[in-house]
Structure formats: C-alpha cells, structure tokens
Design an enzyme around this catalytic site. Structure first.
Site, PDB file in Angstrom:
ATOM      1  N   ARG A 180     -13.329  79.011  -2.541  1.00 27.27           N
ATOM      2  CA  ARG A 180     -13.950  78.449  -1.117  1.00 27.27           C
ATOM      3  C   ARG A 180     -14.778  79.503  -0.873  1.00 27.27           C
ATOM      4  NH1 ARG A 180      -9.035  78.136   3.296  1.00 27.27           N
ATOM      5  NH2 ARG A 180     -10.641  77.773   4.621  1.00 27.27           N
ATOM      6  N   HIS A 240     -15.202  76.375 -10.761  1.00 26.96           N
ATOM      7  CA  HIS A 240     -15.028  78.109  -9.369  1.00 26.96           C
ATOM      8  C   HIS A 240     -16.020  79.095  -9.441  1.00 26.96           C
ATOM      9  CE1 HIS A 240     -13.933  74.829  -6.715  1.00 26.96           C
ATOM     10  NE2 HIS A 240     -12.621  74.463  -7.885  1.00 26.96           N
ATOM     11  N   PRO A 267      -4.569  87.080  -0.421  1.00 28.63           N
ATOM     12  CA  PRO A 267      -3.539  88.326  -0.924  1.00 28.63           C
ATOM     13  C   PRO A 267      -3.843  89.215  -0.125  1.00 28.63           C
ATOM     14  CG  PRO A 267      -5.741  87.590  -2.687  1.00 28.63           C
ATOM     15  CD  PRO A 267      -5.585  86.535  -0.796  1.00 28.63           C
ATOM     16  N   GLU A 268      -3.204  89.691  -0.042  1.00 25.87           N
ATOM     17  CA  GLU A 268      -2.490  91.493   0.346  1.00 25.87           C
ATOM     18  C   GLU A 268      -2.080  92.485  -0.712  1.00 25.87           C
ATOM     19  OE1 GLU A 268       0.532  90.909   3.497  1.00 25.87           O
ATOM     20  OE2 GLU A 268       0.144  88.690   3.148  1.00 25.87           O
TER      21      GLU A 268
END
Ligand SMILES: [Zn+2]
Length: 272
Positions: A112, A93, A2-3
C-alpha cells in the site's frame, strides 16, 4: 497494522541476519517511502555503510550506521522487510533493495506504500521519536505515570492505551486484548480507574505484549516475519475480531463497538 510485537519480531529477525553487515549498494524502485529524499541521494548515502545495530522504538525500526546516521523505518499498513539470497528481478511490491555483503539482499516490500524510510543524523533531535510516550515493556510504565497521563483527561482507557504520546507501540488489536485480560471495560473513563485497576492494566499490557512477542506477533492480514512466515498470536486472541462469539471467560457473546472510528471488542459481562 503492525504493532509493537510485530515490529519487535521483525527487529529480532533483522538483528540475527543483518547486524554487522555492510550495505554494498541500494536500489530504489519506488521513491514513495524515501520521499522527499531523491533515490540517488538515498542510495549514495547508504552505500558502503555498516549496519551497527537494529533496534525498536515504539513502532519504528532504527538501523544505526557509522557514524551519526540512522535509518528510521515505519511499516505502517503493509510494509515488510524480507531478507533473502540475491534475486534477479523485483517482485511487484518491492520498493527498495539493500544489497548486503555475503550475497544477501534486504528487501523493503510495501503493497500500500504508506511505509516510510527516513535518514536522520540524531535520535535525540528527531521530533517523531521525541514526541513518543513511554515503552510499555519498560519500567517507566508505572501507576503514578498513568495517573499523571489521565489526571486532566476525559479520555476512555482504550484511547489512552492507543495514545502514542503517552504509551508508545500499542494499537487496536492489543488494546482490546489487554483490557479483556485486565477485566476492564474499554468504555471506562481513564481518570475514574483506581490505582489497583491501573496496576492491572499495566500487568496485562506487559503480559499480552510479551506473549505476543514470544509468538512472533499476530498475522491477521499482511504481517510476516523477515522469512515471510506468519506470526502465531492470532491463535491466542480472546476478543479481537470475535464479535458474537462466546467470551472465553464467561461465555456471554463478545461485543463490537466503535470508539473514535475504530473497533473495540470486549465482554460487557466480565469487563467492568
Ligand atoms: Zn466474559
């Protein structure tokens, strides 16, 4: 990863749903994001706190509580915030549940596990925030500022855009799109750009980021909004991920090159 537009999309979603809510309790399922704090301390420090505001600085989400306590969150590769009605069982997750009043839960989900949730007492004393460069959508991003950044640097313009200590929040996708819009090659040395070209870089930066925020960000891999819907800016990309496809401006095939171990996509014909 994500930016700025993706983080801004998440922040706006959270502003609408969790601002003003009280955290009734917290449940940590995996301590990786909150390390080195231990789960009991994290849970105890947040229980009973009200979320005063949710804001963004670069790619960080900043939750402000009362008094003098902040949660600084970074999504890294696959971190997500999901707001939902109460759930009984964590999904694979889910890393942290924040139970809020009115029976909703804010989930931090991270496949992750590179995302971070950090408690800090002051924004001005936080080194991570202090080292960040200007916000690209603010009036601090000016031609004289960029000139100063590149004056004694041999860095190319692509890497300047990615340098978080100079301009904060731009990543690989938007750097390629910005330079395509500005018609400037990612290979150009920053210090060789004329003032007029730097002006174009700034205008394109603000145009691309603003449009991407309006489209709720880019969902190429994992990015999701807090309601788990995708963004739409992936449908408006001109060059990123489009190697060998015709340039939308001049039809010459887009090229993929590697700069500092990262892909850049550009048109060698109309980006000079
Ligand atoms: Zn072209």
């Amino acid at each position: 990863m994500p930016e700025l537009p993706e983080v801004e999309t998440v922040v706006r979603g959270l502003q609408e749903t969790v601002t003003g809510r009280e955290i009734t309790s917290v449940k940590v399922f995996r301590d990786t994001p909150i390390a080195p704090l231990n789960p009991k301390t994290f849970e105890k420090r947040l229980a009973g706190r009200s979320i005063q505001s949710v804001t963004r600085r670069a790619k960080y989400l900043v939750f402000q509580f009362d008094p003098g306590l902040y949660l600084l969150a970074h999504l890294r590769m696959t971190g997500k915030f999901i707001v939902s009605p109460l759930i009984s069982k964590p999904e694979k997750h889910h890393r942290v549940w924040f139970f809020l009043d009115k029976d909703i839960v804010m989930v931090f989900d991270d496949m992750r596990c590179f995302g971070t949730l950090e408690l800090i007492e002051s924004l001005t004393d936080c080194n991570k925030l202090r080292l960040l460069g200007v916000e690209p959508l603010s009036s601090s991003l000016t031609v004289p500022y960029l000139k100063k950044c590149i004056a004694h640097s041999s860095s190319n313009i692509k890497n300047l855009l990615l340098n978080q200590t100079k301009i904060a929040g731009i990543g690989n996708i938007y750097a390629s799109e910005i330079l395509f819009d500005a018609q400037i090659s990612p290979l150009r040395q920053g210090c060789q750009l004329k003032a007029k070209e730097l002006r174009k870089v700034i205008d394109s930066t603000q145009k691309i980021l603003t449009t991407a925020i309006q489209k709720n960000g880019t969902s190429i891999s994992d990015f999701r909004r807090i309601d788990e819907q995708t963004g739409e800016f992936q449908n408006f990309l001109n060059v990123y991920g489009k190697a060998e496809q015709p340039c939308p401006r001049c039809s010459v095939p887009i090229q993929r090159i590697v700069q500092q171990q990262r892909s850049s996509f550009y048109c060698a014909s109309c980006q000079q």
